[in-house]
Write a protein that holds these residues in place. Structure first.
Motif, PDB file in Angstrom:
ATOM      1  N   MET A 239      37.563  66.492  52.077  1.00 26.63           N
ATOM      2  CA  MET A 239      37.699  66.925  50.683  1.00 26.63           C
ATOM      3  C   MET A 239      36.652  66.235  49.813  1.00 26.63           C
ATOM      4  SD  MET A 239      41.864  66.772  50.413  1.00 26.63           S
ATOM      5  CE  MET A 239      41.866  67.260  48.676  1.00 26.63           C
ATOM      6  N   LYS A 240      36.241  66.906  48.765  1.00 29.85           N
ATOM      7  CA  LYS A 240      35.248  66.355  47.851  1.00 29.85           C
ATOM      8  C   LYS A 240      35.923  65.877  46.566  1.00 29.85           C
ATOM      9  CE  LYS A 240      31.385  69.208  49.447  1.00 29.85           C
ATOM     10  NZ  LYS A 240      30.329  70.183  49.064  1.00 29.85           N
ATOM     11  N   ILE A 241      35.474  64.747  46.086  1.00 29.38           N
ATOM     12  CA  ILE A 241      35.983  64.206  44.819  1.00 29.38           C
ATOM     13  C   ILE A 241      34.991  64.598  43.732  1.00 29.38           C
ATOM     14  CG2 ILE A 241      36.692  62.119  43.600  1.00 29.38           C
ATOM     15  CD1 ILE A 241      37.134  60.793  46.280  1.00 29.38           C
ATOM     16  N   ASP A 242      35.366  65.561  42.919  1.00 29.57           N
ATOM     17  CA  ASP A 242      34.420  66.065  41.919  1.00 29.57           C
ATOM     18  C   ASP A 242      34.358  65.147  40.700  1.00 29.57           C
ATOM     19  OD1 ASP A 242      36.674  66.661  40.344  1.00 29.57           O
ATOM     20  OD2 ASP A 242      36.837  68.655  41.207  1.00 29.57           O
ATOM     21  N   ALA A 243      33.375  65.397  39.878  1.00 29.34           N
ATOM     22  CA  ALA A 243      33.134  64.558  38.696  1.00 29.34           C
ATOM     23  C   ALA A 243      34.294  64.625  37.715  1.00 29.34           C
ATOM     24  CB  ALA A 243      31.838  65.006  38.017  1.00 29.34           C
ATOM     25  N   HIS A 244      34.947  65.798  37.641  1.00 27.76           N
ATOM     26  CA  HIS A 244      36.063  65.950  36.705  1.00 27.76           C
ATOM     27  C   HIS A 244      37.216  65.014  37.063  1.00 27.76           C
ATOM     28  CE1 HIS A 244      38.848  67.811  33.930  1.00 27.76           C
ATOM     29  NE2 HIS A 244      39.675  68.092  34.928  1.00 27.76           N
ATOM     30  N   ARG A 245      37.529  64.942  38.359  1.00 30.85           N
ATOM     31  CA  ARG A 245      38.609  64.052  38.788  1.00 30.85           C
ATOM     32  C   ARG A 245      38.241  62.583  38.560  1.00 30.85           C
ATOM     33  NH1 ARG A 245      42.627  66.416  41.742  1.00 30.85           N
ATOM     34  NH2 ARG A 245      42.274  68.567  42.414  1.00 30.85           N
ATOM     35  N   MET A 246      36.977  62.243  38.792  1.00 33.89           N
ATOM     36  CA  MET A 246      36.533  60.873  38.540  1.00 33.89           C
ATOM     37  C   MET A 246      36.665  60.521  37.066  1.00 33.89           C
ATOM     38  SD  MET A 246      35.664  59.432  41.382  1.00 33.89           S
ATOM     39  CE  MET A 246      34.642  58.083  40.808  1.00 33.89           C
ATOM     40  N   LYS A 247      36.363  61.490  36.194  1.00 36.89           N
ATOM     41  CA  LYS A 247      36.476  61.264  34.760  1.00 36.89           C
ATOM     42  C   LYS A 247      37.926  61.051  34.353  1.00 36.89           C
ATOM     43  CE  LYS A 247      35.070  63.245  30.313  1.00 36.89           C
ATOM     44  NZ  LYS A 247      34.395  64.404  29.652  1.00 36.89           N
ATOM     45  N   LEU A 248      38.836  61.846  34.960  1.00 40.32           N
ATOM     46  CA  LEU A 248      40.257  61.683  34.670  1.00 40.32           C
ATOM     47  C   LEU A 248      40.771  60.330  35.149  1.00 40.32           C
ATOM     48  CD1 LEU A 248      41.697  65.213  35.616  1.00 40.32           C
ATOM     49  CD2 LEU A 248      41.362  64.264  33.319  1.00 40.32           C
ATOM     50  N   ALA A 249      40.274  59.901  36.308  1.00 34.52           N
ATOM     51  CA  ALA A 249      40.691  58.597  36.840  1.00 34.52           C
ATOM     52  C   ALA A 249      40.237  57.469  35.933  1.00 34.52           C
ATOM     53  CB  ALA A 249      40.123  58.424  38.248  1.00 34.52           C
ATOM     54  N   GLU A 250      39.001  57.553  35.431  1.00 36.75           N
ATOM     55  CA  GLU A 250      38.491  56.529  34.524  1.00 36.75           C
ATOM     56  C   GLU A 250      39.278  56.513  33.221  1.00 36.75           C
ATOM     57  OE1 GLU A 250      36.302  54.169  34.910  1.00 36.75           O
ATOM     58  OE2 GLU A 250      35.913  54.702  36.984  1.00 36.75           O
ATOM     59  N   ARG A 251      39.625  57.713  32.732  1.00 36.56           N
ATOM     60  CA  ARG A 251      40.382  57.806  31.498  1.00 36.56           C
ATOM     61  C   ARG A 251      41.770  57.180  31.647  1.00 36.56           C
ATOM     62  NH1 ARG A 251      41.079  63.718  29.314  1.00 36.56           N
ATOM     63  NH2 ARG A 251      38.799  63.536  29.304  1.00 36.56           N
ATOM     64  N   SER A 252      42.388  57.366  32.817  1.00 32.52           N
ATOM     65  CA  SER A 252      43.730  56.825  33.037  1.00 32.52           C
ATOM     66  C   SER A 252      43.750  55.304  33.033  1.00 32.52           C
ATOM     67  CB  SER A 252      44.288  57.341  34.365  1.00 32.52           C
ATOM     68  OG  SER A 252      43.568  56.805  35.460  1.00 32.52           O
ATOM     69  N   ARG A 253      42.566  54.687  33.229  1.00 36.02           N
ATOM     70  CA  ARG A 253      42.486  53.229  33.238  1.00 36.02           C
ATOM     71  C   ARG A 253      42.246  52.647  31.854  1.00 36.02           C
ATOM     72  NH1 ARG A 253      37.981  51.843  37.547  1.00 36.02           N
ATOM     73  NH2 ARG A 253      38.494  49.732  36.811  1.00 36.02           N
ATOM     74  N   SER A 254      42.007  53.515  30.867  1.00 39.99           N
ATOM     75  CA  SER A 254      41.710  53.028  29.525  1.00 39.99           C
ATOM     76  C   SER A 254      42.945  52.432  28.866  1.00 39.99           C
ATOM     77  CB  SER A 254      41.175  54.182  28.658  1.00 39.99           C
ATOM     78  OG  SER A 254      42.190  55.150  28.440  1.00 39.99           O
ATOM     79  N   ARG A 255      42.715  51.620  27.858  1.00 35.14           N
ATOM     80  CA  ARG A 255      43.817  50.947  27.157  1.00 35.14           C
ATOM     81  C   ARG A 255      44.718  51.957  26.468  1.00 35.14           C
ATOM     82  NH1 ARG A 255      43.231  45.857  22.926  1.00 35.14           N
ATOM     83  NH2 ARG A 255      45.473  45.614  22.505  1.00 35.14           N
TER      84      ARG A 255
END
Length: 289
Positions: A239-255
């Protein structure tokens, strides 16, 4: 189903592992332990019941909320608020965990937490609090560092609240319960694993055996190796991890995202309390006692 499963585990322990389980760590539900004792899995060997300290702590919160619900005028500012109930429950649990080698020490520490909340500048009640500069009691810390002259107590618990909750403390500090807390046992590891399973296959949604098996297998991987195992599964399946999912993952780590999750947790807890007030407590630690 739970009772039958646990009984089977005890009955086959000698054949499978050549061991006898000396203790059963329960969550307050007495039906399972009764099933074990009635089945007599071992000859001339007694199985003892031990309490899960996490569930015992929850029991304090459940009882205090029940008192607040039944007693008119006990809620509101300066009274038995939700925050005070959470504090008292945490202090009660810590008193048991830190003194799990002695019933007398547990009981003394439990009542020390209540006396601590009653203390005022005119009437400090810290005799049972641990002494020394490393004590959890701020008054004892001040005493150990010769700073009592400038010490100020926080607003004390009202006498009405104390009189209302005193019977709960008497009940939850009895010899029978505290004896079962000796050793400081907990089901936390089990609960942590279960929560991982139910996050993938929620109890509120009907799932097939295949889905439940997949959720359980993933939970085992996450429980043992963390979320890195999920990445390994994704790569193994091509499976490929697309940029959109990476962006969502980064956002979920925000304060802001973390604060939003915290707020959502509070909303869910409030809704749960409202349901309990309307329908009554249907399940919980100690309900079956």
């Amino acid at each position: 189903m739970e009772v039958d499963g646990v009984i089977e585990m005890f009955q086959r322990s000698v054949n499978l592992h050549n061991v006898k389980y000396a203790n059963y760590i329960g969550d307050g539900d007495s039906k399972t332990f009764k099933g074990i004792t009635d089945s007599q899995p071992y000859e001339d060997f007694i199985v003892n019941k031990k309490e899960c300290i996490d569930h015992v702590q929850k029991r304090m919160g459940t009882r205090l909320r029940a008192v607040k619900k039944k007693t008119k005028g006990l809620g509101g500012k300066g009274k038995l608020t939700g925050r005070l109930i959470d504090e008292l429950s945490i202090y009660y649990g810590l008193a048991i965990r830190r003194n799990s080698d002695s019933v007398d020490k547990m009981r003394s520490a439990i009542w020390a937490t209540l006396d601590h909340k009653l203390s005022t500048n005119e009437n400090p009640k810290h005799d049972r609090c641990p002494i020394g500069k490393d004590s959890w009691c701020s008054w004892q810390k001040a005493s150990a560092t010769n700073n009592l002259g400038s010490y100020e107590h926080k607003p004390a618990m009202s006498v009405d609240v104390y009189e209302a909750i005193k019977p709960v403390y008497e009940e939850l500090s009895n010899d029978n319960l505290l004896t079962r807390c000796i050793g400081g046992y907990t089901q936390n590891r089990n609960e942590s694993f279960y929560s991982t399973v139910w996050a993938l296959a929620p109890k509120s949604i009907s799932s097939s055996k295949i889905i439940l098996d997949i959720a359980t297998n993933i939970a085992v991987c996450v429980y043992n190796n963390g979320f890195a195992s999920i990445l390994h599964m994704i790569l193994t399946m091509g499976m490929k991890i697309d940029a959109h999912r990476m962006k969502l993952a980064e956002r979920s780590r925000s304060r802001s995202a973390k604060e939003a999750r915290s707020s959502l947790k509070t909303i869910r807890k409030t809704a749960q309390d409202q349901n309990i007030n309307e329908e009554g407590q249907l399940y919980g630690a100690g309900i079956a006692e």
